[in-house]
Design a protein around this motif. Structure first.
Motif, mmCIF file in Angstrom:
data_model
loop_
_atom_site.group_PDB
_atom_site.id
_atom_site.type_symbol
_atom_site.label_atom_id
_atom_site.label_comp_id
_atom_site.label_asym_id
_atom_site.label_seq_id
_atom_site.Cartn_x
_atom_site.Cartn_y
_atom_site.Cartn_z
ATOM 1 N N MET A 168 20.509 20.989 38.157
ATOM 2 C CA MET A 168 20.859 19.699 37.593
ATOM 3 C C MET A 168 22.221 19.267 38.119
ATOM 4 O O MET A 168 23.158 20.050 38.147
ATOM 5 C CB MET A 168 20.890 19.818 36.075
ATOM 6 N N GLU A 169 22.308 18.017 38.504
ATOM 7 C CA GLU A 169 23.558 17.467 39.024
ATOM 8 C C GLU A 169 24.355 16.827 37.898
ATOM 9 O O GLU A 169 23.840 16.023 37.139
ATOM 10 C CB GLU A 169 23.265 16.421 40.094
ATOM 11 N N ILE A 170 25.601 17.215 37.783
ATOM 12 C CA ILE A 170 26.502 16.660 36.778
ATOM 13 C C ILE A 170 27.611 15.927 37.521
ATOM 14 O O ILE A 170 28.260 16.491 38.386
ATOM 15 C CB ILE A 170 27.088 17.772 35.884
ATOM 16 N N LYS A 171 27.818 14.643 37.174
ATOM 17 C CA LYS A 171 28.808 13.816 37.859
ATOM 18 C C LYS A 171 29.879 13.362 36.883
ATOM 19 O O LYS A 171 29.634 13.231 35.686
ATOM 20 C CB LYS A 171 28.128 12.580 38.455
ATOM 21 N N GLU A 172 31.070 13.112 37.407
ATOM 22 C CA GLU A 172 32.160 12.586 36.592
ATOM 23 C C GLU A 172 31.781 11.209 36.058
ATOM 24 O O GLU A 172 31.167 10.414 36.751
ATOM 25 C CB GLU A 172 33.434 12.491 37.411
ATOM 26 N N GLY A 173 32.121 10.948 34.803
ATOM 27 C CA GLY A 173 31.807 9.674 34.174
ATOM 28 C C GLY A 173 30.455 9.654 33.488
ATOM 29 O O GLY A 173 30.139 8.709 32.777
ATOM 30 N N GLN A 174 29.661 10.695 33.666
ATOM 31 C CA GLN A 174 28.333 10.794 33.069
ATOM 32 C C GLN A 174 28.456 11.235 31.603
ATOM 33 O O GLN A 174 29.312 12.042 31.256
ATOM 34 C CB GLN A 174 27.515 11.821 33.857
ATOM 35 N N VAL A 175 27.615 10.693 30.736
ATOM 36 C CA VAL A 175 27.560 11.123 29.336
ATOM 37 C C VAL A 175 26.364 12.045 29.197
ATOM 38 O O VAL A 175 25.250 11.692 29.579
ATOM 39 C CB VAL A 175 27.433 9.914 28.379
ATOM 40 N N ILE A 176 26.604 13.261 28.683
ATOM 41 C CA ILE A 176 25.533 14.234 28.508
ATOM 42 C C ILE A 176 25.376 14.574 27.032
ATOM 43 O O ILE A 176 26.312 14.451 26.248
ATOM 44 C CB ILE A 176 25.782 15.518 29.331
ATOM 45 N N LYS A 177 24.150 14.985 26.653
ATOM 46 C CA LYS A 177 23.867 15.438 25.285
ATOM 47 C C LYS A 177 23.697 16.945 25.317
ATOM 48 O O LYS A 177 22.988 17.478 26.152
ATOM 49 C CB LYS A 177 22.592 14.796 24.746
ATOM 50 N N MET A 178 24.359 17.613 24.368
ATOM 51 C CA MET A 178 24.287 19.063 24.274
ATOM 52 C C MET A 178 23.326 19.465 23.155
ATOM 53 O O MET A 178 23.091 18.690 22.221
ATOM 54 C CB MET A 178 25.671 19.649 24.001
#
Length: 56
Positions: A1-11
Motif C-alpha cells: 500500500m502506498e502512503i503519501k504525505e497529505g493523505q488522510v487514513i483510517k486506522m
C-alpha cells in the motif's frame, strides 16, 4: 500500500480522543501522523501503520 504525505487514513483502533482518522505529515521508514480529532502528532514505524490501516 502506498502512503503519501497529505493523505488522510483510517486506522483500525481509535485514538483515546475518539477519532480514527489521521493525516500523514511525513513518510519514510517512520511515518509522522496527526490525529484529526485532537491534533496530537505521533511518529510510528511504517510496518505498524500499514498493519493497522482499516481496509474498506
Amino acid at each position: 500500500m502506498e502512503i503519501k504525505e497529505g493523505q488522510v487514513i483510517k486506522m483500525k483502533k481509535k485514538h483515546p480522543c475518539g477519532s480514527d482518522e489521521w493525516l500523514v505529515l511525513r513518510t519514510g521508514i517512520e511515518i509522522k501522523l496527526r490525529c484529526m480529532g485532537c491534533e496530537r502528532e505521533l511518529l510510528l514505524p511504517r510496518r505498524d501503520v500499514v498493519k493497522n490501516i482499516k481496509n474498506g
